[in-house]
Design a protein around this motif. Structure first.
Motif, PDB file in Angstrom:
ATOM      1  N   ASP A  73      -7.075   8.085  -0.553  1.00 41.84           N
ATOM      2  CA  ASP A  73      -6.768   6.980  -1.451  1.00 41.84           C
ATOM      3  C   ASP A  73      -6.516   5.700  -0.655  1.00 41.84           C
ATOM      4  OD1 ASP A  73      -6.731   6.224  -4.081  1.00 41.84           O
ATOM      5  OD2 ASP A  73      -4.646   6.757  -4.439  1.00 41.84           O
ATOM      6  N   LEU A  74      -5.818   5.807   0.465  1.00 34.72           N
ATOM      7  CA  LEU A  74      -5.607   4.641   1.323  1.00 34.72           C
ATOM      8  C   LEU A  74      -6.933   4.074   1.801  1.00 34.72           C
ATOM      9  CD1 LEU A  74      -2.554   5.519   3.612  1.00 34.72           C
ATOM     10  CD2 LEU A  74      -2.735   3.580   2.045  1.00 34.72           C
TER      11      LEU A  74
ATOM     12  N   ARG B 152       0.089   6.429  -7.016  1.00 34.18           N
ATOM     13  CA  ARG B 152      -1.214   6.919  -7.476  1.00 34.18           C
ATOM     14  C   ARG B 152      -1.390   8.411  -7.231  1.00 34.18           C
ATOM     15  NH1 ARG B 152      -5.840   3.323  -7.839  1.00 34.18           N
ATOM     16  NH2 ARG B 152      -6.993   4.850  -6.609  1.00 34.18           N
ATOM     17  N   GLN B 153      -0.761   8.926  -6.181  1.00 34.02           N
ATOM     18  CA  GLN B 153      -0.877  10.345  -5.866  1.00 34.02           C
ATOM     19  C   GLN B 153       0.288  11.171  -6.406  1.00 34.02           C
ATOM     20  OE1 GLN B 153      -3.644  11.802  -4.372  1.00 34.02           O
ATOM     21  NE2 GLN B 153      -4.440   9.758  -4.835  1.00 34.02           N
TER      22      GLN B 153
ATOM     23  N   THR C 290      -4.571  -2.220  -7.059  1.00 34.53           N
ATOM     24  CA  THR C 290      -4.425  -0.769  -6.985  1.00 34.53           C
ATOM     25  C   THR C 290      -4.510  -0.068  -8.340  1.00 34.53           C
ATOM     26  OG1 THR C 290      -2.006  -0.884  -7.162  1.00 34.53           O
ATOM     27  CG2 THR C 290      -2.946  -0.982  -4.931  1.00 34.53           C
TER      28      THR C 290
ATOM     29  N   LEU D  24      -3.460  11.347  -0.093  1.00 36.34           N
ATOM     30  CA  LEU D  24      -2.925  10.032   0.264  1.00 36.34           C
ATOM     31  C   LEU D  24      -3.877   9.288   1.199  1.00 36.34           C
ATOM     32  CD1 LEU D  24       0.821  10.996   0.892  1.00 36.34           C
ATOM     33  CD2 LEU D  24      -0.018   9.494  -0.928  1.00 36.34           C
TER      34      LEU D  24
ATOM     35  N   TYR E 298       0.831  -1.209   0.000  1.00 38.03           N
ATOM     36  CA  TYR E 298       0.000   0.000   0.000  1.00 38.03           C
ATOM     37  C   TYR E 298       0.862   1.253   0.000  1.00 38.03           C
ATOM     38  CZ  TYR E 298      -4.412  -2.477   0.753  1.00 38.03           C
ATOM     39  OH  TYR E 298      -5.529  -3.273   0.597  1.00 38.03           O
TER      40      TYR E 298
ATOM     41  N   VAL F 288       0.114   3.758  -3.092  1.00 38.63           N
ATOM     42  CA  VAL F 288      -0.589   5.023  -2.860  1.00 38.63           C
ATOM     43  C   VAL F 288       0.307   6.204  -3.216  1.00 38.63           C
ATOM     44  CG1 VAL F 288       0.011   5.411  -0.408  1.00 38.63           C
ATOM     45  CG2 VAL F 288      -2.213   6.161  -1.297  1.00 38.63           C
TER      46      VAL F 288
END
Length: 269
Positions: free
Chosen positions: A194-195, A171-172, A210, A191, A164, A168
Motif C-alpha cells: 500500500d505504501l 487503510r490496512q 489516500t 502495509l 503516510y 496506510v
C-alpha cells in the motif's frame, strides 16, 4: 518535513533541468561556499533519492555527490534565474533555469564511500526498485516497538512521514500501537504494498491523496478537505471528525513526539 515522494520529485526535476549538462554552483548566502566551488562547472550525471535524502552525482563518474536533507525548514525553488534574494544556501543554474535551496537540515558534498555509509543506515524505500521489504520485516518481526514508531524510523522504512504513516495504517486496518513482532508478515506486506502504491501516486500528482474512489468528496457529496498539506485523507489531522468509512470520531494522541491519528472502530486494538 517533506515526505519521500517529494524528494523523488525533486530528483526528477533536477534530472530534467540539469541532467547531462554542465552546472554553475554558487552559494549566495556564503554558508556553502566551499561545497559550491567543488561542484561548480561539473556535469550532473545522476539525480537520485533514498527516503528523505536527495543525492546528486556530479563529475565524470558522479564521484562528487551533493547530499541534501531538507528537514523541517528546507525548501527548493525552480524557475528562471533572478538575482538571489535572502538566505539562498545553494544555487544551481544551467541552460534550463535554476534551482535555489534554502534552509536545509543538511547540504554537503560526499564521496562515494560516504554515500554508501549513508545508504547503509537507511531502511528500504518503497519508491526504489532495489528496495527489499524483507530486510525491514526482519527488524519489525523481532521488536516490541509499535508499528507506528517503526514506520517513522528511517532506518527501518525510508521515506514515509506522519501522513503516510497514519493513512496506510488506517487503510490496512492496523492499530498504531500493535507491536512489530505481533504484526505478522502478511499484514506487513499489505502495509508495504500500500505504501508503494500511495507514494508512487504522490510522486505522480505532487500531493498526498489516500482515500479510495468511493470516499472522495464527489462520491460522498462532502466538501473537499482544506489543509495546507492538501490531498484527501482518512484520519490525518481529522481528530474528532467522523471517520469517512464508519462515522466513528477519529482519535488523536502523541507518540514519540509526533501526532498520531486513527479510527478506533476501523483499527481495533
Amino acid at each position: 518535513m517533506p515526505e519521500g515522494h517529494t524528494i523523488h520529485r525533486l530528483a526528477a526535476e533536477h534530472q530534467r533541468m540539469f541532467g547531462g549538462r554542465r552546472v554553475r554552483a554558487t552559494s549566495p548566502q556564503g554558508r556553502f561556499g566551499e561545497g559550491a566551488r567543488l561542484l561548480d562547472g561539473l556535469v550532473l550525471r545522476e539525480a537520485d533519492a533514498h527516503g528523505k535524502h536527495l543525492l546528486l552525482g556530479f563529475g565524470e563518474d558522479g564521484e562528487r555527490v551533493l547530499h541534501v536533507h531538507l528537514g523541517i525548514y528546507g525548501k527548493y525553488f525552480f524557475g528562471e534565474a533572478p538575482a538571489p534574494v535572502g538566505a539562498v544556501r545553494l544555487r544551481l543554474s544551467g541552460g534550463a533555469g535554476y534551482a535555489d535551496l534554502r534552509g536545509p537540515n543538511a547540504c554537503e558534498v560526499l564521496d562515494r564511500g560516504e554515500v554508501k555509509v549513508l545508504r547503509d543506515r537507511l531502511g528500504a524505500d518503497p519508491l526504489r526498485a532495489d528496495a527489499d521489504p524483507e530486510v525491514a520485516w526482519r527488524r519489525i518481526s523481532r521488536t516490541r516497538t509499535s508499528v507506528a514508531v517503526l514506520l517513522m524510523d528511517q532506518s527501518v522504512v525510508a521515506g514515509p512521514g506522519n501522513i503516510y504513516r497514519a493513512e496506510v495504517l488506517f487503510r490496512q486496518g492496523v492499530h498504531p500501537l500493535v507491536a512489530g513482532r505481533a504484526l505478522g508478515r502478511e499484514r506487513w506486506m499489505g502495509l508495504w504494498e500500500d505504501l508503494r502504491v500511495l507514494m508512487a501516486e504522490g510522486v505522480r500528482v505532487g500531493r498526498i491523496d489516500t482515500v479510495r474512489p468511493e470516499h472522495t468528496p464527489e462520491a460522498m457529496g462532502r466538501p473537499p478537505r482544506v489543509d495546507e498539506h492538501g490531498g484527501e485523507v482518512y484520519v490525518y489531522r481529522r481528530a474528532g471528525l467522523p471517520c469517512l468509512v464508519c462515522g466513528t470520531a477519529v482519535c488523536a494522541d502523541v507518540l514519540a513526539g509526533r501526532n498520531l491519528f486513527w479510527c478506533p472502530a476501523c483499527q481495533p486494538s
